[in-house]
Design an enzyme around this catalytic site. Sequence first.
Site, PDB file in Angstrom:
ATOM      1  CE1 TYR A  40      22.065  40.802   7.029  1.00  0.00           C
ATOM      2  CE2 TYR A  40      22.231  41.478   4.725  1.00  0.00           C
ATOM      3  CZ  TYR A  40      22.814  41.277   5.970  1.00  0.00           C
ATOM      4  OH  TYR A  40      24.155  41.556   6.144  1.00  0.00           O
ATOM      5  CG  ASP A  98      16.523  47.297   2.597  1.00  0.00           C
ATOM      6  OD1 ASP A  98      17.047  47.562   1.493  1.00  0.00           O
ATOM      7  OD2 ASP A  98      17.115  46.665   3.494  1.00  0.00           O
ATOM      8  CE  LYS A 113      21.818  42.995  -2.485  1.00  0.00           C
ATOM      9  NZ  LYS A 113      22.834  42.026  -2.188  1.00  0.00           N
TER      10      LYS A 113
HETATM   11  C1  LIG Z   1      17.385  44.047   1.414  1.00  0.00           C
HETATM   12  C2  LIG Z   1      18.818  44.254   1.781  1.00  0.00           C
HETATM   13  N1  LIG Z   1      19.154  45.306   2.536  1.00  0.00           N
HETATM   14  C3  LIG Z   1      20.434  45.557   2.888  1.00  0.00           C
HETATM   15  C4  LIG Z   1      21.448  44.720   2.482  1.00  0.00           C
HETATM   16  C5  LIG Z   1      22.869  45.011   2.863  1.00  0.00           C
HETATM   17  O1  LIG Z   1      23.574  45.414   1.740  1.00  0.00           O
HETATM   18  P1  LIG Z   1      25.178  45.270   1.693  1.00  0.00           P
HETATM   19  O2  LIG Z   1      25.482  43.822   1.641  1.00  0.00           O
HETATM   20  O3  LIG Z   1      25.562  46.023   0.446  1.00  0.00           O
HETATM   21  O4  LIG Z   1      25.700  45.934   2.920  1.00  0.00           O
HETATM   22  C6  LIG Z   1      21.142  43.599   1.703  1.00  0.00           C
HETATM   23  C7  LIG Z   1      22.207  42.680   1.266  1.00  0.00           C
HETATM   24  O5  LIG Z   1      21.981  41.674   0.661  1.00  0.00           O
HETATM   25  C8  LIG Z   1      19.797  43.362   1.345  1.00  0.00           C
HETATM   26  O6  LIG Z   1      19.453  42.308   0.598  1.00  0.00           O
END
Ligand SMILES: Cc1ncc(COP(=O)(O)O)c(C=O)c1O
Length: 425
Positions: free
Chosen positions: A142, A237, A265
């Site tokens: 994700y 990511d 985060k």
């Molecule tokens: C690996 C990863 N990338 C991107 C995101 C998206 O982040 P946000 O919820 O702050 O938009 C998340 C959210 O959980 C994530 O786990």
Amino acid sequence: MTKSESLFNEAVNFIPGGVNSPVRAFGSIGEAPRFIERADGAYMTDVDGNKYLDYVCSWGPMILGHNHPEILKSVLDACKDGLSFGAATRKEVEMAELICEIVPSIEMVRMVNSGTEAVMSAVRTARGYTGRNKIVKFMGCYHGHSDAMLVKAGSGVMTSGVPDSAGVPAGCTEDTLSAIYNDLESVNALFQEMGKDIAAIIVEPVGANMGVVPPSEGFLKGLRELCDKYGSLLIFDEVITGFRLALDGAQGFFGVKPDLTTFGKIIGAGMPVGAYGGRKEIMEMVSPVGAVYQAGTLSGNPVAMAAGLAQLHILKDHPEIYTNLNAMGDWFYAEIDNILKETNANCTINHVGSLGCVFFTENPVDNYASAKTSDTAEFARYCKYMMGHGIYLAPSQFEAMFLSAAHTKPELEQTLEIIKAYFAG
Ligand SMILES: Cc1ncc(COP(=O)(O)O)c(C=O)c1O
């Protein structure tokens, strides 16, 4: 649960599904979400006064526990100076310098407001830099909810069983190629067919949105080599793994250097913050220096920077936090594994450091397809039991458990007792 239930009944009239992010809904376990009133250390308390030992940690940011006094002080001090200026501040420079110092692959960084924004901007930058359009992502990973990333995505998309989102025109995803996590051959096949059109591979260096799926030996290194061979960029990511597995994230932990990295985060300590960064020549593609447009009214917000800076400084000044957290994770998840074996549970446990996940399947889980063999109804029973015994878990099979530095061994032991009681029946 009466107050949470009545708030939820009210909320569904005014907020889609009663929640501002689908992963907060408890639909997959058939309950109303807990409405949280306050949190402190490793605990959260809901509006009914129920206290939970928190294994979600706001989905990762609260690595030092809730309400850390130094972070709180830094935020309150920053508030007194003004909440937002929409102009450059000293704290943004401090933040950028600190990230570049901590993460060797990053020479320049841009702050944004969420992980979604960080990924969307990093992908655009990779496309601008390479002059190519195609992006390889992995099924079950994700990367936020931008159009191009909603292809076989993990997290809430996986739980809801919706493979792709409505409202995403086909044109937005036609350059998104899907590969199989931990299967270099599936990536190689895509590169052989259209390598010269691939701008980047984006990957969660530890899959943490299809449950927790560690990278197999050589997987990340193999991705690095493919990118080098075809002149594509490697994007890690690290929205979950950044500043969690190690101070310098999964790239430090596994020793593989990406070209671009996205954060979220932990970098905001609970405030809405994201960031993307990488080599200078790539990041200088971004406006106002370069032609890749990206902007944000509240980006680098002074209060958010105060929170993130305080948390990152504590983490940097106390390397023992990582040693302890990872050792605690190794011990805790091994103990759960022992319980699963002793009770002959048809479960598999995966973990990396403080991230872990019990899958309700006896199959090894190393990618999206094997994660999907989990019995989600069985997970729901387990999750309900744990919540009923004061253990706050993500209400979905396909999410991680997060430990924080505020979790103590006696608390983990108490959790193990509850897990044991569940599996022993
Ligand atoms: C690996 C990863 N990338 C991107 C995101 C998206 O982040 P946000 O919820 O702050 O938009 C998340 C959210 O959980 C994530 O786990």
